[in-house]
Design a protein around this motif. Structure first.
Motif, mmCIF file in Angstrom:
data_model
loop_
_atom_site.group_PDB
_atom_site.id
_atom_site.type_symbol
_atom_site.label_atom_id
_atom_site.label_comp_id
_atom_site.label_asym_id
_atom_site.label_seq_id
_atom_site.Cartn_x
_atom_site.Cartn_y
_atom_site.Cartn_z
ATOM 1 N N ASP A 1 0.811 -1.216 0.000
ATOM 2 C CA ASP A 1 0.000 0.000 0.000
ATOM 3 C C ASP A 1 0.848 1.271 0.000
ATOM 4 O OD1 ASP A 1 -2.513 -1.239 -0.015
ATOM 5 O OD2 ASP A 1 -2.412 -1.590 2.138
ATOM 6 N N PHE A 2 2.146 1.137 -0.209
ATOM 7 C CA PHE A 2 3.048 2.286 -0.157
ATOM 8 C C PHE A 2 2.965 3.075 -1.454
ATOM 9 C CE2 PHE A 2 6.960 4.680 -0.085
ATOM 10 C CZ PHE A 2 7.084 5.014 1.263
ATOM 11 N N ASN A 3 2.523 4.321 -1.364
ATOM 12 C CA ASN A 3 2.310 5.184 -2.520
ATOM 13 C C ASN A 3 3.547 6.049 -2.768
ATOM 14 O OD1 ASN A 3 1.255 6.747 -4.549
ATOM 15 N ND2 ASN A 3 -0.552 7.379 -3.417
ATOM 16 N N CYS A 4 4.144 5.893 -3.933
ATOM 17 C CA CYS A 4 5.334 6.657 -4.307
ATOM 18 C C CYS A 4 4.993 7.910 -5.112
ATOM 19 C CB CYS A 4 6.275 5.783 -5.125
ATOM 20 S SG CYS A 4 6.821 4.288 -4.268
ATOM 21 N N LEU A 5 3.720 8.167 -5.327
ATOM 22 C CA LEU A 5 3.306 9.285 -6.156
ATOM 23 C C LEU A 5 3.908 10.602 -5.679
ATOM 24 C CD1 LEU A 5 1.529 10.228 -8.514
ATOM 25 C CD2 LEU A 5 -0.318 10.521 -6.867
ATOM 26 N N PHE A 6 3.901 10.830 -4.375
ATOM 27 C CA PHE A 6 4.475 12.045 -3.799
ATOM 28 C C PHE A 6 5.821 11.692 -3.180
ATOM 29 C CE2 PHE A 6 -0.185 12.608 -3.493
ATOM 30 C CZ PHE A 6 -0.308 13.645 -4.398
ATOM 31 N N CYS A 7 6.743 11.266 -4.009
ATOM 32 C CA CYS A 7 8.060 10.834 -3.555
ATOM 33 C C CYS A 7 8.705 11.911 -2.684
ATOM 34 C CB CYS A 7 8.931 10.515 -4.759
ATOM 35 S SG CYS A 7 10.610 10.022 -4.357
ATOM 36 N N TYR A 8 8.729 13.127 -3.198
ATOM 37 C CA TYR A 8 9.181 14.260 -2.399
ATOM 38 C C TYR A 8 7.923 14.965 -1.931
ATOM 39 C CZ TYR A 8 13.819 13.440 -4.170
ATOM 40 O OH TYR A 8 15.033 12.882 -4.456
ATOM 41 N N CYS A 9 7.690 14.972 -0.658
ATOM 42 C CA CYS A 9 6.417 15.442 -0.110
ATOM 43 C C CYS A 9 6.180 16.932 -0.382
ATOM 44 C CB CYS A 9 6.376 15.193 1.383
ATOM 45 S SG CYS A 9 4.794 15.658 2.112
ATOM 46 N N PRO A 10 5.108 17.253 -1.087
ATOM 47 C CA PRO A 10 4.792 18.656 -1.336
ATOM 48 C C PRO A 10 4.310 19.379 -0.078
ATOM 49 C CG PRO A 10 3.090 17.250 -2.254
ATOM 50 C CD PRO A 10 4.176 16.348 -1.742
ATOM 51 N N LEU A 11 4.008 18.632 0.969
ATOM 52 C CA LEU A 11 3.511 19.235 2.202
ATOM 53 C C LEU A 11 4.626 19.721 3.121
ATOM 54 C CD1 LEU A 11 0.710 16.641 3.013
ATOM 55 C CD2 LEU A 11 0.572 18.721 1.634
ATOM 56 N N TYR A 12 5.858 19.351 2.828
ATOM 57 C CA TYR A 12 6.989 19.727 3.674
ATOM 58 C C TYR A 12 7.020 21.233 3.912
ATOM 59 C CZ TYR A 12 11.730 20.063 5.471
ATOM 60 O OH TYR A 12 12.810 20.322 6.264
ATOM 61 N N ALA A 13 6.774 22.000 2.881
ATOM 62 C CA ALA A 13 6.856 23.464 2.966
ATOM 63 C C ALA A 13 5.795 24.068 3.879
ATOM 64 C CB ALA A 13 6.728 24.071 1.574
ATOM 65 N N LEU A 14 4.782 23.295 4.232
ATOM 66 C CA LEU A 14 3.738 23.819 5.113
ATOM 67 C C LEU A 14 4.153 23.806 6.579
ATOM 68 C CD1 LEU A 14 0.555 22.254 3.486
ATOM 69 C CD2 LEU A 14 1.428 24.593 3.264
ATOM 70 N N GLY A 15 5.342 23.319 6.853
ATOM 71 C CA GLY A 15 5.832 23.311 8.233
ATOM 72 C C GLY A 15 4.909 22.533 9.153
#
Length: 95
Positions: free
Chosen positions: A31-45
């Protein structure tokens, strides 16, 4: 005649051949999703919604977070894009 709904395969991608798969420890690699390999949410702190901590040096450590890597994470991540876009908005007083 009823139109047949197309599968939404773009919501989940698992790259099992990747040398880093899975990049986070999980009990459910299927069930591991690689779609967001680099998390776009990181910048939201601290507003990302994930399981993170801040290190003593102030760096955000997401190594224990599976939020963007869950099979059903697509809607949550895409739902956060207005906040990400706001971070990227050009300041009003610049050309």
């Amino acid at each position: 005649m009823e139109e047949k709904k197309q599968p939404e395969q773009y919501r989940f991608f698992s790259h099992r051949q990747c040398e880093y798969f899975p990049c986070h420890r999980t009990e459910h690699p299927e069930d591991f999703n690689c779609l967001f390999c680099y998390c776009p949410l990181y910048a939201l702190g601290d507003k990302c919604g994930g399981n993170f901590k801040y290190l003593e040096n102030g760096i955000k450590d997401c190594s224990q977070c599976l939020l963007p890597h869950r099979r059903n994470s697509y809607d949550y991540v895409i739902g956060k894009y207005p906040e990400i876009m706001e971070l990227a908005r050009r300041p009003k007083n610049t050309p």
